[in-house]
Design a protein around this motif. Structure first.
Motif, PDB file in Angstrom:
ATOM      1  N   LYS A  13      19.283  16.621  26.088  1.00 37.62           N
ATOM      2  CA  LYS A  13      20.157  16.161  25.479  1.00 37.62           C
ATOM      3  C   LYS A  13      21.659  16.161  25.882  1.00 37.62           C
ATOM      4  N   THR A  14      21.943  17.521  25.903  1.00 38.88           N
ATOM      5  CA  THR A  14      23.442  17.660  26.586  1.00 38.88           C
ATOM      6  C   THR A  14      23.786  16.944  27.746  1.00 38.88           C
ATOM      7  N   TYR A  15      22.842  16.921  28.674  1.00 32.87           N
ATOM      8  CA  TYR A  15      23.189  16.361  30.125  1.00 32.87           C
ATOM      9  C   TYR A  15      22.489  14.889  30.329  1.00 32.87           C
ATOM     10  N   HIS A  16      21.874  14.388  29.372  1.00 34.36           N
ATOM     11  CA  HIS A  16      21.365  13.042  29.383  1.00 34.36           C
ATOM     12  C   HIS A  16      20.406  12.834  30.514  1.00 34.36           C
ATOM     13  N   LEU A  17      19.226  13.830  30.500  1.00 29.37           N
ATOM     14  CA  LEU A  17      18.356  13.851  31.514  1.00 29.37           C
ATOM     15  C   LEU A  17      17.045  13.280  31.209  1.00 29.37           C
ATOM     16  N   PRO A  18      16.753  12.002  30.484  1.00 28.47           N
ATOM     17  CA  PRO A  18      15.629  11.473  30.210  1.00 28.47           C
ATOM     18  C   PRO A  18      14.399  11.571  31.335  1.00 28.47           C
ATOM     19  N   ASN A  19      14.829  11.643  32.667  1.00 29.83           N
ATOM     20  CA  ASN A  19      13.825  11.589  33.597  1.00 29.83           C
ATOM     21  C   ASN A  19      13.284  13.117  34.186  1.00 29.83           C
ATOM     22  N   VAL A  20      13.836  14.076  33.242  1.00 28.28           N
ATOM     23  CA  VAL A  20      13.364  15.508  33.268  1.00 28.28           C
ATOM     24  C   VAL A  20      12.127  15.763  32.480  1.00 28.28           C
ATOM     25  N   LYS A  21      10.923  16.020  32.824  1.00 30.30           N
ATOM     26  CA  LYS A  21       9.735  16.196  32.119  1.00 30.30           C
ATOM     27  C   LYS A  21       9.806  17.812  32.094  1.00 30.30           C
ATOM     28  N   VAL A  22       9.157  18.092  31.061  1.00 33.72           N
ATOM     29  CA  VAL A  22       8.942  19.769  30.861  1.00 33.72           C
ATOM     30  C   VAL A  22       7.279  19.956  31.291  1.00 33.72           C
ATOM     31  N   LYS A  23       7.346  21.261  31.738  1.00 35.77           N
ATOM     32  CA  LYS A  23       6.233  21.810  32.285  1.00 35.77           C
ATOM     33  C   LYS A  23       6.123  23.439  31.754  1.00 35.77           C
ATOM     34  N   SER A  24       5.254  23.645  30.777  1.00 38.98           N
ATOM     35  CA  SER A  24       5.307  24.883  29.937  1.00 38.98           C
ATOM     36  C   SER A  24       4.741  26.053  31.049  1.00 38.98           C
ATOM     37  N   LEU A  25       5.636  27.175  31.440  1.00 33.95           N
ATOM     38  CA  LEU A  25       5.214  28.202  32.080  1.00 33.95           C
ATOM     39  C   LEU A  25       5.539  29.490  31.611  1.00 33.95           C
ATOM     40  N   ASN A  26       4.799  30.491  31.539  1.00 28.84           N
ATOM     41  CA  ASN A  26       5.152  31.911  31.162  1.00 28.84           C
ATOM     42  C   ASN A  26       6.256  32.357  32.021  1.00 28.84           C
ATOM     43  N   ILE A  27       6.990  33.218  31.252  1.00 28.93           N
ATOM     44  CA  ILE A  27       8.147  33.901  32.237  1.00 28.93           C
ATOM     45  C   ILE A  27       7.650  34.407  33.488  1.00 28.93           C
ATOM     46  N   SER A  75      15.301  35.304  47.505  1.00 33.64           N
ATOM     47  CA  SER A  75      14.499  34.015  47.227  1.00 33.64           C
ATOM     48  C   SER A  75      15.335  32.962  47.773  1.00 33.64           C
ATOM     49  N   ASN A  76      14.740  31.567  48.105  1.00 34.27           N
ATOM     50  CA  ASN A  76      15.000  30.697  48.608  1.00 34.27           C
ATOM     51  C   ASN A  76      15.847  29.686  47.668  1.00 34.27           C
ATOM     52  N   LEU A  77      16.223  30.420  46.452  1.00 30.35           N
ATOM     53  CA  LEU A  77      16.480  29.396  45.476  1.00 30.35           C
ATOM     54  C   LEU A  77      18.091  29.482  45.306  1.00 30.35           C
ATOM     55  N   VAL A  78      18.773  28.222  44.636  1.00 23.04           N
ATOM     56  CA  VAL A  78      20.077  28.487  44.236  1.00 23.04           C
ATOM     57  C   VAL A  78      20.237  27.742  42.682  1.00 23.04           C
ATOM     58  N   LEU A  79      21.254  28.437  42.100  1.00 24.39           N
ATOM     59  CA  LEU A  79      21.660  27.994  40.719  1.00 24.39           C
ATOM     60  C   LEU A  79      22.431  27.259  40.544  1.00 24.39           C
ATOM     61  N   LEU A  80      22.191  25.926  39.899  1.00 28.46           N
ATOM     62  CA  LEU A  80      23.074  24.773  39.577  1.00 28.46           C
ATOM     63  C   LEU A  80      24.241  25.194  38.565  1.00 28.46           C
ATOM     64  N   THR A  81      25.044  24.961  38.824  1.00 24.27           N
ATOM     65  CA  THR A  81      26.562  25.297  38.052  1.00 24.27           C
ATOM     66  C   THR A  81      26.226  24.318  36.671  1.00 24.27           C
ATOM     67  N   GLU A  82      26.769  25.037  35.534  1.00 23.65           N
ATOM     68  CA  GLU A  82      26.594  24.399  34.220  1.00 23.65           C
ATOM     69  C   GLU A  82      27.732  24.013  33.380  1.00 23.65           C
ATOM     70  N   PRO A  83      28.461  23.039  33.887  1.00 22.84           N
ATOM     71  CA  PRO A  83      29.712  22.815  33.373  1.00 22.84           C
ATOM     72  C   PRO A  83      30.007  22.855  31.827  1.00 22.84           C
ATOM     73  N   LYS A  84      28.908  22.195  31.017  1.00 23.62           N
ATOM     74  CA  LYS A  84      29.067  22.169  29.445  1.00 23.62           C
ATOM     75  C   LYS A  84      28.709  23.428  29.059  1.00 23.62           C
ATOM     76  N   ASN A  85      28.662  24.655  29.688  1.00 22.87           N
ATOM     77  CA  ASN A  85      28.373  25.872  29.068  1.00 22.87           C
ATOM     78  C   ASN A  85      27.322  25.887  27.895  1.00 22.87           C
ATOM     79  N   LEU A  86      26.217  25.279  28.129  1.00 22.25           N
ATOM     80  CA  LEU A  86      25.241  25.157  27.162  1.00 22.25           C
ATOM     81  C   LEU A  86      24.654  26.609  27.095  1.00 22.25           C
ATOM     82  N   PHE A  87      24.320  27.245  27.974  1.00 19.34           N
ATOM     83  CA  PHE A  87      23.691  28.569  27.844  1.00 19.34           C
ATOM     84  C   PHE A  87      24.921  29.634  27.547  1.00 19.34           C
ATOM     85  N   GLY A  88      25.850  29.295  27.342  1.00 24.75           N
ATOM     86  CA  GLY A  88      27.087  30.553  26.667  1.00 24.75           C
ATOM     87  C   GLY A  88      27.039  31.675  27.466  1.00 24.75           C
TER      88      GLY A  88
END
Length: 322
Positions: A204-218, A245-258
């Motif tokens: 909702k915050t980033y207007h991402l209708p193309n992003v579908k969810v896959k439920s995965l345990n932590i 890891s070979n991962l990068v974290l995307l920046t989150e400019p709208k501070n959704l996660f606080g």
């Protein structure tokens, strides 16, 4: 008492957990923890109070590794100073552990500043700085008969991770960049799919209708990312997997996660019942907890299979708090 908690924690580990020799234990703890922390706060090492004023101090924790380690850090440091301490692990979610605190079943527990505002205060909009998040969270707790100790330098907050190769291929830097892709799958843990600070809030915050969810345990999202079963995932910033890891974290400019620094929540009656040394000790520990230190200790438990008790003891010894 820490030995009894150590045994209880070992019983919770999955089958096939290796038993480390003393040499392996010392080496793993030294590499994973000692190398990640700064020097001790002066004036705290070697305190030996034997005061029992106020009686037993009961520390509660939630249901994951980082909380268990924090509970052990607090308990062992206080026990070394002569206080009677009981730790109750795995109490439950934020709402459940908050009820336990209000009911007097525990006296103090480590909480995340943003979670206080999001979950307990039901705020839909979060402050724009870590300091203001802490200030508002503490003010909220004060109105309910609680208080909060000083916050840690580290935060453990949600973040969006993608593989480095995927980010480079599609020129991804921020969460908003996901919008320019076709349909992709986002790994989210079940409890956070409908959350305003989880998958639903992200879309909702980033207007991402193309992003579908896959439920995965932590924890399962990491292998799913590596295998390409998902293209992005919700992770926690102190997850041990992020250290290697070979991962990068995307920046989150709208501070959704606080902002999610840890600050112990204490009932006011408990705070005033015990000597100031108790709370100074917890503040001294929290002042040392950087992201690097938190990740290293989480890794020592989750990957090296040391118990939270062992990891906490090593950290406190290295920092001269035992």
């Amino acid at each position: 008492m820490s030995e009894e908690r150590d045994k209880a924690t070992r019983l919770q580990k999955p089958p096939g957990t290796p038993v480390l020799s003393r040499r392996q234990l010392v080496r793993a703890a030294a590499i994973g923890v000692a190398g990640a922390v700064p020097l001790a706060v002066s004036g705290c090492a070697g305190a030996t109070s034997t005061s029992k004023r106020g009686g037993m101090i009961t520390i509660g924790t939630k249901e994951f590794t980082e909380e268990w380690v924090l509970g052990e850090l607090y308990a062992q440091a206080l026990e070394a100073r002569g206080y009677q301490v009981q730790v109750k692990n795995n109490i439950g979610s934020t709402e459940i552990i908050d009820r336990a605190l209000k009911a007097g079943r525990i006296d103090v527990y480590p909480e995340y500043t943003g979670v206080v505002l999001q979950v307990l205060a039901k705020r839909s909009k979060l402050p724009k700085t870590a300091h203001e998040t802490y200030r508002q969270a503490k003010a909220f707790e004060e109105r309910r008969g609680m208080t909060m100790l000083q916050p840690t330098p580290f935060q453990n907050k949600d973040a969006v991770a993608v593989t480095k190769d995927y980010a480079e291929k599609h020129h991804l830097k921020t969460v908003a960049d996901l919008r320019k892709l076709g349909t992709i799958y986002f790994g989210e843990y079940p409890d956070n799919i409908e959350s305003s600070t989880g998958y639903s809030g992200l879309v909702k915050t980033y207007h991402l209708p193309n992003v579908k969810v896959k439920s995965l345990n932590i924890g399962l999202q990491y292998k799913a990312l590596e295998k390409g079963a998902i293209q992005a995932a919700d992770v926690f910033t102190t997850d041990p997997q992020l250290a290697r890891s070979n991962l990068v974290l995307l920046t989150e400019p709208k501070n959704l996660f606080g902002f999610q620094n840890v600050a112990p929540v204490v009932r006011k009656d408990v705070y005033h019942r015990h000597p100031a040394e108790v709370w100074h000790t917890l503040n001294a520990i929290d002042a040392l907890l950087t992201v690097k230190a938190a990740r290293a200790m989480n890794r020592a438990v989750a990957v090296n299979r040391l118990s939270p008790s062992q990891v906490a003891k090593k950290f406190l010894q290295v920092n001269q708090l035992l």
